[in-house]
Design an enzyme around this catalytic site. Structure first.
Site, PDB file in Angstrom:
ATOM      1  CG  HIS A   1      39.277  93.094  59.850  1.00 49.72           C
ATOM      2  ND1 HIS A   1      38.625  93.547  61.059  1.00 49.72           N
ATOM      3  CD2 HIS A   1      38.669  92.441  58.981  1.00 49.72           C
ATOM      4  CE1 HIS A   1      37.240  93.113  60.601  1.00 49.72           C
ATOM      5  NE2 HIS A   1      37.516  92.512  59.729  1.00 49.72           N
TER       6      HIS A   1
ATOM      7  CB  CYS B   1      37.243  72.337  53.406  1.00 53.96           C
ATOM      8  SG  CYS B   1      36.920  71.548  54.866  1.00 53.96           S
TER       9      CYS B   1
ATOM     10  CG  ASP C   1      39.114  71.378  64.289  1.00 58.27           C
ATOM     11  OD1 ASP C   1      39.720  71.752  65.566  1.00 58.27           O
ATOM     12  OD2 ASP C   1      37.960  71.860  63.765  1.00 58.27           O
TER      13      ASP C   1
ATOM     14  CD  GLU D   1      35.969  69.386  61.740  1.00 59.43           C
ATOM     15  OE1 GLU D   1      36.589  70.120  61.711  1.00 59.43           O
ATOM     16  OE2 GLU D   1      34.702  69.552  61.828  1.00 59.43           O
TER      17      GLU D   1
HETATM   18  C1  PEP Z   1      39.240  72.545  59.833  1.00 61.94           C
HETATM   19  O1  PEP Z   1      39.078  72.003  61.023  1.00 61.94           O
HETATM   20  O2  PEP Z   1      40.127  72.089  59.108  1.00 61.94           O
HETATM   21  C2  PEP Z   1      37.835  73.077  59.391  1.00 61.94           C
HETATM   22  C3  PEP Z   1      37.794  73.428  57.970  1.00 61.94           C
HETATM   23  O3  PEP Z   1      37.169  73.623  60.103  1.00 61.94           O
HETATM   24  P1  PEP Z   1      37.206  75.090  61.112  1.00 61.94           P
HETATM   25  O4  PEP Z   1      38.766  75.476  60.469  1.00 61.94           O
HETATM   26  O5  PEP Z   1      36.000  75.690  60.635  1.00 61.94           O
HETATM   27  O6  PEP Z   1      37.262  74.281  62.283  1.00 61.94           O
HETATM   28 MG    MG Z   2      37.118  72.268  62.091  1.00 59.17          MG
END
Ligand code: PEP
Ligand code: MG
Length: 851
Positions: A468, A775, A728, A704
């Protein structure tokens, strides 16, 4: 029945494997600090009375029991080692203090598996507590033992004094202390106390409330006090060494951190000397400390240390009514203050205040504080204990994102403490003009209370980039770094600092030319910021015309709105976990449909990629039954959990199938590692009637896991798009826990091994004609994005706050440059090498004249 001072045969209270106390993993027991006996590794979760006698104490944690035999000898049966931390979980007491028991009677029941998993060991010391009046002989030799079989003989000690009677002459000294031992006075701290005062000439007593004073040389007496963390204990000492004894006892009972160390010291001292983690060197002139960027921007200023502190020593409790009234008053004061903030601030500060208001009234915290006060605790200690307990519960849940809520809990904890102490809760400390605040961690309220005209930047030794306080810093446009490590706290106050929220580094006492170059960058950065904002909504193309799609990672309709305002072309990742957390049951299809529809309405005809629930492992959801896992990151999480809980996944897919929107809906599966998982989801969607939709759903997967990247060519035949989760993928490729702060600086998606997996994925996507996005965190990283483009990625999804800047930076690139950078990066042998190449590149890119 044995008469007073008669010999006694101690029958086994457990069924299991009997061994010498020497084998006990705890030096307190193996060193016979508390007394002599045997250790039993139980195979049945029951403790039965080893003789006729009386129950002296059963602690609240029910992990141990003290007994007195009819001949007067006192005993301890301590189930497992370090089992006090289970706080009674898995233990059931069949008897209570003061009760008479017969040999063989059930005393305690315990869950063998739970203790085995959660305690350091199951081995259970059964011992005669040292008093000098009795001695042990005829220990049973190693081997199996059943309930009631003889363990050892106890007889009156020949020619020894009964119990140590310390000399009681001389002046009396006394002090009241709030016990900071994490689990109160249990066996180990009692042993520590006894050991500490053993050589001293003094009679020492500990007293709690109205209970009779307990002789500090008696483990039973100390444990019988039933002292818990936060309780007030008055220590009295008389005799030649009274002052020293008092000091040692108070020291051993003192506040949490030191006491835990004290306990730890005792645990390890007999085995090996304590190894102190080396303190990092104070940074020299010109030193550069690396950290994670949390809020962009550059700042030049002077180091100022800020710490969150609550002084909780020497607090005396009044009556229960008075303490409860004090807490109620403080809570009311903080509630009013937060309500005012929530109504008047209007921005992120208001949202955070609203979140804090909800936490302030959390019944778990309030009930625990009331319980502590009811036990005679002072309001500040009771409140702190309730906050600590809530933090502990969150920690046990283990989710890194939930962990960031620890800050919020600590924040309301601090505010209420300040109200209790009569401080003005609306104002923070004065900071000098041009300050760069350095802290271990910073709470949102602390940031809000700082004079923003004087604050240039923030750098934290700990902290998380999505906490936050980081979100707040972004909204207030204050450059901020986190996870800088302990060396940051060795920076001298008043040092000149250069804080770089782009490269993620802070330079300590720079030399003239370095500071001058930085000053020029600040000027360029200001100009660039204006351009960034002006062009945040324009589409993003590289200098040579390659179209790069920039989308946002979101978790709610509110995020979606902020992302659209920030120039996102759509949502490249909707993390649906947030709809499932903080509740007692899963949202049903109708509830989910309502949530997804609201988000879709905000996004209008923009793309929307919805990831199915990525729970399990480090993102536990309370109402999903899950077995404990040795290694949750490698356990049943993501789609594995979805396929094990079909009803849950079906409800989500049903809601998504019903969601009609003006643009195609994309559904994405997390944590895929093999083709059959994709097929199973597709079949489920077919069964649920996805063919009846007006527009077909496009089904994609997260890449991932290294497995998914390595078979991306086969997976590409099954799906409509890929999105690479670099968070990940990096964790699994480098075998580094993404939640481990000590590895934060090495967990880098720019590692050539991760880049190679990205390359393979893009290659497979291109060959099959499906788009490949990124992402994970690398998408928003200014140093990583050029490499990703060079590897062929054309779609990046990132937090909305990073979009304007990333778009502006990508517009300055040519694909030729990106490809050359990617080629060089792939050939390098470490993330450090790649990062240093990219650092030079970004610096050159932001040099005057390149804007
Ligand atoms: C990732 O693993 O890069 C991802 C976008 O998923 P999360 O961060 O939600 O595990
Ligand atoms: Mg992930």
């Amino acid at each position: 029945m044995n008469e007073e001072n008669q010999d006694l045969t101690v029958g086994s209270p457990l069924s299991g494997w009997c061994a010498s106390l020497d084998d006990s993993p705890d030096p307190v027991f193996s060193g016979r600090v508390l007394g002599d006996g045997v250790s039993i590794d139980p195979v049945v979760g029951e403790v039965r009375a080893p003789f006729d006698g009386e129950v002296l104490t059963v602690p609240e944690s029910r992990h141990a029991i003290n007994l007195r035999a009819d001949n007067g000898a006192e005993f301890l049966i301590h189930v497992g080692i370090d089992s006090v931390g289970l706080a009674g979980e898995g233990f059931e007491a069949a008897v209570a203090s003061g009760e008479r028991v017969r040999r063989g009677q059930l005393l305690l029941k315990f869950d063998l598996e739970k203790v085995l998993r959660r305690a350091a060991s199951l081995r259970t010391p059964v011992l005669l507590l040292q008093s000098g009046a009795f001695e042990v002989a005829g220990h049973r030799s190693e081997g199996p033992v059943d309930f009631g079989e003889a363990l050892f003989e106890v007889s009156p000690a020949a020619g020894q004094e009964a119990a140590v009677e310390a000399s009681g002459d001389g002046p009396e000294v006394a002090q009241t202390v709030a016990v900071g031992l994490e689990h109160g006075i249990h066996a180990r701290p009692a042993a520590a106390l006894i050991e500490a005062i053993k050589p001293l000439e003094a009679s020492v007593f500990c007293q709690q409330g109205e209970l009779p004073p307990a002789n500090a040389r008696s483990a039973v007496a100390l444990m019988s006090l039933g002292v818990n963390y936060g309780d007030q204990v008055t220590v009295t000492a008389r005799g030649q060494d009274a002052g020293k004894a008092l000091g040692l006892v108070v020291e051993a009972l003192k506040p949490l951190d030191e006491s835990v160390q004290q306990e730890h010291f005792l645990k390890t001292a007999a085995v090996e000397p304590v190894i102190q983690a080396e303190l990092p060197e104070a940074p020299v002139d010109g030193a550069v400390i690396r950290a994670q960027p949390a809020s962009p921007g550059l700042a030049r200023g002077t180091g100022f240390r800020l710490d969150a502190e609550v002084a909780l020593l020497d607090i005396k409790a009044g009556s229960v009514e008075a303490e409860q009234a004090a807490l109620t008053g403080a809570l009311e004061q903080v509630r009013n203050h937060l309500q005012q903030l929530a109504e008047t601030d209007g921005g992120t500060g208001a949202e955070i205040a609203a979140a804090h208001l909800a936490l302030l009234d959390d019944p778990m915290i309030a009930d625990h504080a009331a319980y502590r006060i009811g036990q005679g605790g002072a309001a500040p200690l009771a409140w702190q204990d309730a906050i600590d307990r809530a933090v502990e519960t969150l920690k046990r849940a283990g989710d890194a994102r939930m962990l960031e809520r620890e800050d919020d809990l600590r924040d309301i904890g601090l505010r209420v403490q300040r109200a209790l102490a009569g401080e003005d809760i609306g104002h923070g400390p004065e900071i000098p003009d041009g300050s760069i605040v350095l802290a271990d961690n910073l709470l949102p309220s602390q940031l809000l209370e700082l004079d923003r005209d004087r604050l240039r930047g923030i750098c934290l030794a700990a902290g998380g980039a999505t906490s936050h306080v980081a979100i707040l810093a972004i909204s207030l446009e204050i450059p901020m770094l986190v996870a800088a490590g302990p060396q940051l706290l060795r920076v001298e106050i008043g040092s000149e600092l250069l804080l770089d929220g782009e490269l993620g580094e802070i330079t300590v006492r720079p030399d003239g030319p370095v500071a001058e170059r930085f000053e020029q960058r600040i000027v360029e950065d200001k100009k660039l910021r204006q351009v960034e904002q002006d062009q945040s909504h324009a589409e993003c193309r590289t200098r040579d015309g390659a179209r790069i799609h920039i989308l946002a990672n979101i978790g709610s309709a509110q995020d979606a709105l902020a992302a659209v305002k920030a120039g996102a072309e759509g949502a490249g990742l909707l993390r649906t976990e947030f709809a499932f957390m903080d509740r007692n049951r899963a949202p049903d299809s109708a509830e989910q449909l309502a949530i997804y529809s609201r988000i879709s309405d905000v996004l209008e005809s923009r793309p929307m990629v919805v990831r199915t629930l990525d729970a399990g492992g480090d993102k536990p959801v309370s109402y999903i039954e899950q077995q404990a896992e040795e290694n949750p990151a490698l356990g049943v999480r993501g789609i594995r959990l979805g396929l094990e809980n079909e009803a849950l996944l079906e409800a989500q897919l049903r809601a998504l199938i019903e969601l009609e929107r003006p643009a195609p809906l994309q559904v994405m599966i997390p944590m895929v590692s093999s083709v059959h998982e994709v097929r199973a989801v597709r079949q489920m969607m077919n069964r649920l009637g996805q063919d009846d939709r007006n527009t077909p759903i496009r089904l994609g997967i997260m890449i991932e896991t290294p497995a998914a990247a390595l078979i991306a060519d086969r997976l590409a035949q099954e799906v409509d798009f890929f999105s690479i989760g670099t968070n990940d993928l990096t964790q699994y490729t480098l075998c580094m826990d993404r939640g481990e702060p000590r590895l934060a600086n090495r967990l880098d998606a720019l590692h050539p091994a991760v880049l190679e997996l990205v390359r393979l994925t893009v290659q497979a996507g291109d060959a099959a004609g499906i788009p490949v996005a990124v992402c994970g965190g690398a998408a928003g990283d200014l140093m990583a994005a050029p490499v990703l483009l060079g590897l062929g990625v054309r779609e990046l999804s990132m937090p909305g706050s990073l979009i304007a800047r990333q778009k502006a930076r990508l517009r300055m690139l040519s694909m030729e440059t990106c490809e050359s950078l990617a080629g060089r990066a792939l050939a390098m042998s470490s993330a450090r090498e790649v990062r240093s190449m990219m650092r030079e590149f970004v610096l050159a890119q932001s040099a005057p004249g390149n804007g």
